[in-house]
Design a protein around this motif. Structure first.
Motif, mmCIF file in Angstrom:
data_model
loop_
_atom_site.group_PDB
_atom_site.id
_atom_site.type_symbol
_atom_site.label_atom_id
_atom_site.label_comp_id
_atom_site.label_asym_id
_atom_site.label_seq_id
_atom_site.Cartn_x
_atom_site.Cartn_y
_atom_site.Cartn_z
ATOM 1 N N VAL A 31 14.221 0.080 -5.610
ATOM 2 C CA VAL A 31 14.113 0.073 -4.147
ATOM 3 C C VAL A 31 13.068 -0.966 -3.759
ATOM 4 O O VAL A 31 12.017 -1.067 -4.391
ATOM 5 N N HIS A 32 13.384 -1.722 -2.722
ATOM 6 C CA HIS A 32 12.443 -2.689 -2.162
ATOM 7 C C HIS A 32 11.909 -2.136 -0.856
ATOM 8 O O HIS A 32 12.646 -2.039 0.105
ATOM 9 N N VAL A 33 10.648 -1.756 -0.823
ATOM 10 C CA VAL A 33 10.092 -1.259 0.434
ATOM 11 C C VAL A 33 9.602 -2.472 1.224
ATOM 12 O O VAL A 33 8.846 -3.296 0.703
ATOM 13 N N ARG A 34 10.028 -2.606 2.493
ATOM 14 C CA ARG A 34 9.672 -3.782 3.290
ATOM 15 C C ARG A 34 9.076 -3.363 4.619
ATOM 16 O O ARG A 34 9.411 -2.303 5.146
ATOM 17 N N TRP A 35 8.234 -4.200 5.143
ATOM 18 C CA TRP A 35 7.684 -3.973 6.474
ATOM 19 C C TRP A 35 7.214 -5.288 7.039
ATOM 20 O O TRP A 35 6.952 -6.243 6.292
ATOM 21 N N VAL A 36 7.140 -5.335 8.355
ATOM 22 C CA VAL A 36 6.633 -6.515 9.037
ATOM 23 C C VAL A 36 5.230 -6.211 9.562
ATOM 24 O O VAL A 36 4.292 -6.969 9.371
ATOM 25 N N ASP A 37 5.128 -5.026 10.182
ATOM 26 C CA ASP A 37 3.861 -4.597 10.773
ATOM 27 C C ASP A 37 2.870 -4.246 9.653
ATOM 28 O O ASP A 37 3.139 -3.365 8.822
ATOM 29 N N GLU A 38 1.742 -4.940 9.610
ATOM 30 C CA GLU A 38 0.772 -4.729 8.534
ATOM 31 C C GLU A 38 0.232 -3.293 8.475
ATOM 32 O O GLU A 38 -0.285 -2.844 7.452
ATOM 33 N N ARG A 39 0.342 -2.584 9.603
ATOM 34 C CA ARG A 39 -0.144 -1.197 9.593
ATOM 35 C C ARG A 39 0.705 -0.306 8.680
ATOM 36 O O ARG A 39 0.331 0.823 8.385
ATOM 37 N N CYS A 40 1.857 -0.803 8.263
ATOM 38 C CA CYS A 40 2.708 -0.034 7.334
ATOM 39 C C CYS A 40 2.283 -0.243 5.875
ATOM 40 O O CYS A 40 2.814 0.413 4.966
ATOM 41 N N ALA A 41 1.344 -1.158 5.663
ATOM 42 C CA ALA A 41 1.046 -1.589 4.290
ATOM 43 C C ALA A 41 0.488 -0.468 3.413
ATOM 44 O O ALA A 41 0.848 -0.359 2.236
ATOM 45 N N GLY A 42 -0.378 0.366 3.974
ATOM 46 C CA GLY A 42 -0.976 1.434 3.168
ATOM 47 C C GLY A 42 0.095 2.346 2.593
ATOM 48 O O GLY A 42 0.205 2.538 1.372
ATOM 49 N N VAL A 43 0.918 2.909 3.469
ATOM 50 C CA VAL A 43 1.981 3.821 3.042
ATOM 51 C C VAL A 43 3.005 3.063 2.191
ATOM 52 O O VAL A 43 3.452 3.544 1.146
ATOM 53 N N GLY A 44 3.355 1.848 2.623
ATOM 54 C CA GLY A 44 4.403 1.086 1.950
ATOM 55 C C GLY A 44 4.036 0.705 0.527
ATOM 56 O O GLY A 44 4.841 0.848 -0.398
ATOM 57 N N THR A 45 2.822 0.228 0.346
ATOM 58 C CA THR A 45 2.386 -0.217 -0.983
ATOM 59 C C THR A 45 2.392 0.949 -1.968
ATOM 60 O O THR A 45 2.830 0.844 -3.112
ATOM 61 N N HIS A 46 1.900 2.068 -1.488
ATOM 62 C CA HIS A 46 1.808 3.256 -2.329
ATOM 63 C C HIS A 46 3.206 3.778 -2.675
ATOM 64 O O HIS A 46 3.487 4.141 -3.830
ATOM 65 N N LEU A 47 4.107 3.774 -1.697
ATOM 66 C CA LEU A 47 5.479 4.229 -1.949
ATOM 67 C C LEU A 47 6.167 3.292 -2.948
ATOM 68 O O LEU A 47 6.846 3.734 -3.880
ATOM 69 N N GLN A 48 5.968 1.976 -2.756
ATOM 70 C CA GLN A 48 6.585 1.006 -3.675
ATOM 71 C C GLN A 48 6.110 1.239 -5.111
ATOM 72 O O GLN A 48 6.899 1.261 -6.051
ATOM 73 N N ALA A 49 4.800 1.451 -5.256
ATOM 74 C CA ALA A 49 4.254 1.654 -6.601
ATOM 75 C C ALA A 49 4.854 2.909 -7.242
ATOM 76 O O ALA A 49 5.208 2.916 -8.428
ATOM 77 N N ASP A 50 4.995 3.961 -6.458
ATOM 78 C CA ASP A 50 5.575 5.206 -6.977
ATOM 79 C C ASP A 50 7.032 5.005 -7.374
ATOM 80 O O ASP A 50 7.482 5.477 -8.424
#
Ligand code: TNX
Length: 684
Positions: A31-50
């Motif tokens: 799965v590729h987790v993507r976002w544009v809004d940097e405020r999504c980075a915390g949740v997104g990075t952690h989800l991607q790693a998992d």
């Protein structure tokens, strides 16, 4: 076959959900987790790693995209609400806040099936029922290392709990380093302490998972450690040393001393730098030495200090007083009646009564407590475990009386809509007198997830669940194992392994001993209520002579320590008896006899080995009772109704079980519900 994930639930995203598409979504290429809004980075990075860890790193060409975005989802929506669409093309997760994204990310994880590398396609529109879904962790009675707290946060996020309440100071230790007052941790932190930076890192870890961290500085009572570092601040004689006993020593800071407030103001200021949350807990429990009025005056000063640092104070229910500022949040722990009292007086309030994870309350009872139930029903569900003869044993009536003494909801009128709106939610409380870091997972999960489900899911969907269904929903511990480092069996394995090695020194084959101990543990439970949690079992018949009194020095390495709050055997049995096979009950007879056959020789060994050996004898005796009952039933099964011989056998069985349930080494055999289930089946 139904996908087990469809019933996975921790908590079930239930507001509105529809399974869509023709079948599971293939995640075989990641799965590729993507976002544009940097405020999504915390949740997104952690989800991607998992996801990378569980599914393997995404294949750039063929990975399934999951897009995160922040949107206003409409008026009157909880800030934690989210919408999630998992489908064959792009999957979408939208929420109004980062916390909402974290909730949606938790649901996404639940929809992933690791063995098949697929996801359940769904459209979900979800939001929590309560804004405050907390978990208290006592970091004082046993120091909880940061990794234990981090994995607890990870599991909280998976269960959609959103507030970690850290109990950081108490009689037995002061757990936070202070720049201004280094003597606090130099003199009063046996077992360990946190640096302010450590706590800041934990807060950041939690923020990426949408979990708030609320610190508790417990004053004016429960302050022996503080007073060892600052004897001059004591009311009366200061304690000579940090106590090891868990019995509440009844100390207080001197509320007439200005120096007390200077020190506390400095510490609150240091903590406020690392805990950005709007709330700050100032304790206030169990200080009868002060008297109501002096406690109220003290609380008012502390409230002003916390306000001065821009925070909203929270207090335990003992600090509830007509003069208490209306903006202070009250946490009701002694009785649910105090939740009502607080919201009627205009406070916002949090329920913890009924949700003490240290007291051995079984999952189905934790799940039944609802902060917004009508008064008598709420009280009944908090008291249910202590009125249930099967569970409570000797402490049952005492426990119920203690709760009612603190306030009763008998005849109380229901809360008004306005009062109900001040019930923020609740908090499961993990007091750690008998819980080491190695046992933290064992006591927390899945029990805390039951509280999470109660606080998240819509009231209507909860009302439809019966006890059996509730238990099945939470048998899915593997979900925690997939997404977090939580392992409820780790601590018990270590303890039983060490006992097995010791049994080896006494002539047994350690491997066989370990299997026998594990099988026995499936059918044993610790004694409940404060008998276990704080005080220690007083019965001479139950306590080994050489067991030290409960306190911080106590090695938690006995058989009872390897038992979670609720035995697995009866739960698994109840699940099976929904569709019983004829041989099941006789198989149980054999299973109950097996541990004694191995452990028997240890009955005369040192108490640490004699305790499980004697419990194994008890379990074997229960097997004999069960066998007699089954034989009687088989003999009478040709006539209609319950034959006299069978009824008599059942009565005899119940009578025979009583003495077998007397505690040994603070543990009892947990067999009663099997007899209940068989009796009910016979009568059906
Ligand atoms: C009461 S709950 C306490 C704690 C103990 C707990 C054990 C509360 C505010 N005070 O100090 O750890 O009971 O269940």
């Amino acid at each position: 076959m139904t996908d087990p994930l469809a019933s996975l639930l921790v908590p079930l995203p239930a507001s509105a959900e529809t399974v869509v598409g023709d079948g599971p979504v293939d995640l075989g290429h990641g799965v590729h987790v993507r976002w544009v809004d940097e405020r999504c980075a915390g949740v997104g990075t952690h989800l991607q790693a998992d996801l990378d860890r569980v599914l393997g790193p995404p294949d750039d060409e063929r990975a399934v995209p999951l897009a995160l975005s922040l949107h206003d989802l409409g008026p009157d929506r909880s800030p934690e609400g989210y919408r999630l669409h998992v489908g064959d093309g792009v999957s979408l997760l939208a929420a109004a806040t980062e916390a909402g994204l974290a909730r949606g990310a938790a649901t996404y994880r639940q929809l992933v099936d690791r063995p098949t590398r697929t996801a359940v396609p769904m459209v979900i529109d979800d939001a929590p029922r309560f804004a405050w879904r907390g978990l208290l962790v006592d970091c004082v009675r046993h120091f909880m290392p940061l990794d234990a707290l981090r994995r607890t946060v990870d599991a909280m996020a998976l269960a959609k709990l959103n507030v970690l309440h850290l109990h950081l100071t108490d009689d037995q230790a002061w757990r936070v380093a202070s720049r201004a007052h280094p003597q606090l941790t130099e003199r009063a932190s046996p077992g360990g302490h946190y640096e302010l930076d450590d706590l800041a890192a934990l807060v950041a870890h939690a923020a990426d998972r949408g979990v708030r961290v609320v610190p508790e500085l417990d004053v004016p009572g429960h302050t022996s450690a503080l007073l060892v570092a600052f004897p001059e601040l004591a009311l009366g004689a200061p304690p000579a040393s940090v106590p090891t006993s868990y019995v509440v020593p009844g100390v207080s800071v001197d509320p007439s001393s200005e120096a007390v407030f200077e020190v506390l103001d400095t510490i609150v200021g240091e903590w406020a730098e690392v805990f950005p949350d709007e709330c700050f807990h100032i304790g206030g429990d169990e200080v009868p030495v002060l008297g109501e009025e002096r406690q109220a005056a003290f609380t008012a000063r502390m409230v002003a200090i916390v306000r001065g640092h821009g925070r909203t104070p929270i207090v335990w229910d003992e600090a509830l007083h007509p003069g208490l500022d209306r903006d202070v949040i009250v946490q009701a722990w002694r009785s649910p009646a105090l939740l009502h009292e607080a919201v009627r007086a205009g406070h916002r309030a949090i329920l913890s009564s009924g949700w003490y994870l240290d007291l051995g309350v079984p999952l189905r009872h934790l799940h039944a407590v609802d902060p917004l139930d009508p008064p008598e029903r709420l009280q009944a569900s908090v008291l249910a475990p202590w009125r249930d003869a099967d569970l409570a044993g000797v402490v049952g009536p005492m426990a119920a009386a203690t709760v009612e003494q603190a306030g009763s909801l008998d005849g109380a009128s229901p809360l008004t809509a306005e009062e109900r709106s001040r019930v923020l939610g609740g908090e499961a409380a993990m007091w750690c007198e008998r819980v080491t870091p190695a046992l933290l997972d064992t006591y927390l999960w899945p029990l805390a997830a039951a509280v999470a489900d109660r606080l998240w899911s819509p009231a209507g969907s909860l009302a439809a669940l019966d006890h059996g269904l509730v238990e099945n929903r939470f048998d899915l511990l593997p979900a925690f194992g997939v997404w977090t480092d939580v392992d409820p069996k780790r601590g018990p394995r270590v303890i039983l392994g060490a006992l097995a090695d010791l049994a080896g020194d006494h002539g047994l084959d350690p491997r066989r001993a370990e299997v026998a101990l594990a099988a026995l543990a499936d059918w044993c439970e610790p004694v409940r209520w404060y008998a276990r949690a704080v005080v220690g079992w007083p019965d001479a018949n139950g306590r080994s002579d050489d067991a030290p009194p409960p306190g911080t020095g106590q090695p938690l390495d006995r058989f009872v320590d390897a038992l979670g709050p609720e035995a697995d055997g009866p739960r698994a049995w109840r699940r099976r008896t929904a569709r019983p096979a004829p041989g099941d009950a006789y198989a149980l007879v054999a299973a109950w006899r097996a541990p004694a056959a191995v452990l028997g020789p240890l009955s005369d060994g040192p108490s640490i080995l004699a305790e499980p050996a004697r419990l194994a004898d008890r379990l074997a005796a229960a097997a004999d009772v069960l066998a007699a009952l089954l034989d009687a039933a088989a003999g009478g099964s040709t006539s209609a109704g319950v034959p006299a011989a069978e009824a008599e056998a059942e009565a005899e069985a119940v009578a025979a079980l009583g003495p077998l349930r007397a505690p040994i080494g603070e543990a009892t055999i947990a067999v009663t519900s099997v007899f209940r289930a068989l009796g009910a089946q016979g009568r059906a």
